[in-house]
Write an enzyme that holds these catalytic residues in place. Structure first.
Site, PDB file in Angstrom:
ATOM      1  N   LYS B  60       0.832  -1.199   0.000  1.00 47.95           N
ATOM      2  CA  LYS B  60       0.000   0.000   0.000  1.00 47.95           C
ATOM      3  C   LYS B  60       0.875   1.260   0.000  1.00 47.95           C
ATOM      4  O   LYS B  60       0.590   2.237  -0.698  1.00 47.95           O
ATOM      5  CB  LYS B  60      -0.946  -0.015   1.210  1.00 47.95           C
ATOM      6  CG  LYS B  60      -2.007  -1.112   1.117  1.00 47.95           C
ATOM      7  CD  LYS B  60      -2.763  -1.339   2.431  1.00 47.95           C
ATOM      8  CE  LYS B  60      -3.726  -2.519   2.290  1.00 47.95           C
ATOM      9  NZ  LYS B  60      -4.408  -2.861   3.560  1.00 47.95           N
ATOM     10  N   GLN B 104      -4.480  -1.857   9.807  1.00 51.23           N
ATOM     11  CA  GLN B 104      -4.354  -3.147   9.125  1.00 51.23           C
ATOM     12  C   GLN B 104      -4.940  -4.243  10.004  1.00 51.23           C
ATOM     13  O   GLN B 104      -4.557  -4.404  11.155  1.00 51.23           O
ATOM     14  CB  GLN B 104      -2.876  -3.430   8.803  1.00 51.23           C
ATOM     15  CG  GLN B 104      -2.650  -4.699   8.006  1.00 51.23           C
ATOM     16  CD  GLN B 104      -3.247  -4.637   6.597  1.00 51.23           C
ATOM     17  OE1 GLN B 104      -3.198  -3.616   5.919  1.00 51.23           O
ATOM     18  NE2 GLN B 104      -3.854  -5.733   6.168  1.00 51.23           N
ATOM     19  N   ASP B 127     -11.010   2.562   4.443  1.00 54.32           N
ATOM     20  CA  ASP B 127     -11.345   1.142   4.281  1.00 54.32           C
ATOM     21  C   ASP B 127     -12.863   0.918   4.243  1.00 54.32           C
ATOM     22  O   ASP B 127     -13.321  -0.156   3.882  1.00 54.32           O
ATOM     23  CB  ASP B 127     -10.759   0.318   5.441  1.00 54.32           C
ATOM     24  CG  ASP B 127      -9.373  -0.228   5.125  1.00 54.32           C
ATOM     25  OD1 ASP B 127      -9.103  -0.475   3.926  1.00 54.32           O
ATOM     26  OD2 ASP B 127      -8.575  -0.425   6.060  1.00 54.32           O
TER      27      ASP B 127
END
Lengths: 306, 306
Positions: B60, B104, B127
């Protein structure tokens, strides 16, 4: 000679809703007496003069009275602005004597339904329409589940309809019925808000008829919430399936009168199905009973006594 | 003599993701220059030492660099408490130099994933895991759509796969892939966040194999996100169907090495399907590209220049 046929068991929503109201009455009385609480309270906001809306709100107020919930209806003119409505909601949000707030839909066209739904304090949102509560439903957190979906779930449970690994067809993708229904049905039972573990097919106006038939024929449960009269016919129902009819349409009969019918060809389908809900007297009364349940839930949560 | 077979067109996610990164790079450069803005910025929080998580975050960060997004990774020990993580998120929420925050997953077992996801400011929740944003997705309001689902949607669009009135089987009901996928696919295209108007069947671990086959055989699109190797076999695929493989499993090969495979029997299914995504190089790179898209979106929204 009498004709003997195996016909579907009628899912008697009217009776179950009555049972639930009695249960609630007992629980609420106990909660009030044991904790020296005031009665749970509900405010309905109705904007404009829609006769169906008025009737619905009236039913809700009657049910509230029956179970021991204090209720009030606030009527606004159909000319009320979005700001007027938001101001009122805001006042009710802040009012400690109000546990549940419902804004009867539809609101007039010049008002954003979404803005209004999101204005209600999520803790008082007994209809479960706030995005916050819809998000909680998505992730199976405890929340206010929209009342019709909750009512159908309750009928499925009380009639011991099996759902684990079964196929369910949901017809209609509305945000207050079809979608929350699909959410509750497909999800994992090991959650804060337990799901029913079914395989769910969500059909809608752009599902071609022959595809709907393909899915319906394999379905153990069909839940129809479309307002399309005779959408569900006997030829598409698996013998023994459970048919839940959420549709309500007023039609004209041959003698010039009107009557309420659902989405399902009741006479035909009840000769094939294992269980079926009538219209009226099926899902309708459950919606109102679940609203009372949600209101009591709101009162307990706000009081910190869940 | 050579054998000529009609085989599926490969959906080249790696290439499409590269195209999207280039497009984004151009758009971001333009946005920065024309408006005298600082570059969009992204902070990744990683808790503990999971090697896969580290690799994902690294990918990422590389993508961010490529498209002109400033990025930073903050590592916490696996012993970090929930409170430590929430404090950090809170700090990042308040930090005006941060546009997008990603934690994460998975977080260590002593930390509630849900609490962490809901702690991120919804406006920085690239997200799309905050209940607020999931609720918006439910009602088809513009929001941050979880990146993998958004990536699949983008592949479907760029390869011009028809969805209107088509049948889609989604395998896997995870909150970050299967569920948002189903949400985007079934809903009305006339929305702020347009849906794809498909009939969706959501299958999962408790869908019996023979039922999955029944649905899959009728599907125009199958999206599999389960981690079950060889779940989708050629016999269950309709000729010409589009197969999207979101699964990623590391298996051991005969020579003792390891390789990544998806949920789909690629060699077999590509002889039947019309389109198919490979693993790796299919959906994976799209997830990362969409995260960049969401980060840029967050930067624009926070700046008020969408």
């Amino acid at each position: 000679m009498a004709e003997f046929k195996k016909v579907a068991e009628i899912i008697d929503g009217k009776k179950v809703a009555g049972d639930i109201r009695k249960e609630l009455k007992r629980e609420i009385d106990e909660w009030v007496q044991n904790n020296n609480n005031r009665a749970p309270s509900l405010v309905a906001v109705i904007v404009g003069e829609d006769p169906a809306s008025k009737k619905y709100v009236e039913n809700k107020m009657n049910a509230a009275k029956e179970v021991g919930i204090t209720s009030k209806t606030i009527k606004l003119e159909s000319s009320a602005t979005e700001k007027d409505i938001l101001n009122l909601i805001n006042k009710l949000n802040k009012d400690d004597t109000v546990d549940g707030i419902l804004v009867q839909l539809p609101v007039p066209e010049h008002v954003s339904e979404r803005t209004v739904c999101n204005a209600v304090d999520p803790r008082k949102d007994i209809d479960g329409f706030h995005i916050n509560n819809m998000g909680k439903l998505c992730v199976n957190n405890e929340t206010f589940v929209p009342c019709t979906a909750l009512g159908v779930m309750e009928l499925i449970k009380r009639y011991k309809i099996k759902t684990f690994g079964k196929n369910v067809v949901v017809c209609g993708r509305s945000k207050n019925v079809g979608l929350p229904m699909a959410m509750l049905l497909h999800s994992d039972y090991r959650n804060e808000l337990p799901g029913l573990e079914a395989t769910v097919t969500l059909c809608h106006r752009n599902t071609p008829r022959e595809e709907l038939v393909y899915f319906a024929k394999r379905a153990d449960i069909i839940i129809s919430a479309t307002g399309v009269v005779n959408l569900i016919t006997p030829d598409m129902v698996k013998p023994g399936a459970c048919i839940i009819d959420v549709g309500i349409t007023r039609i004209q009969t041959e003698d010039g009168k009107t009557k309420l019918v659902g989405d399902v060809d009741f006479d035909g389908v009840s000769k094939v199905a294992g269980h079926i809900t009538p219209v009226p007297g099926g899902v309708g009364p459950m919606t109102v009973a679940m609203l009372m349940k949600n209101t009591f839930q709101a009162a307990k949560s706000l009081k910190g006594t869940t």
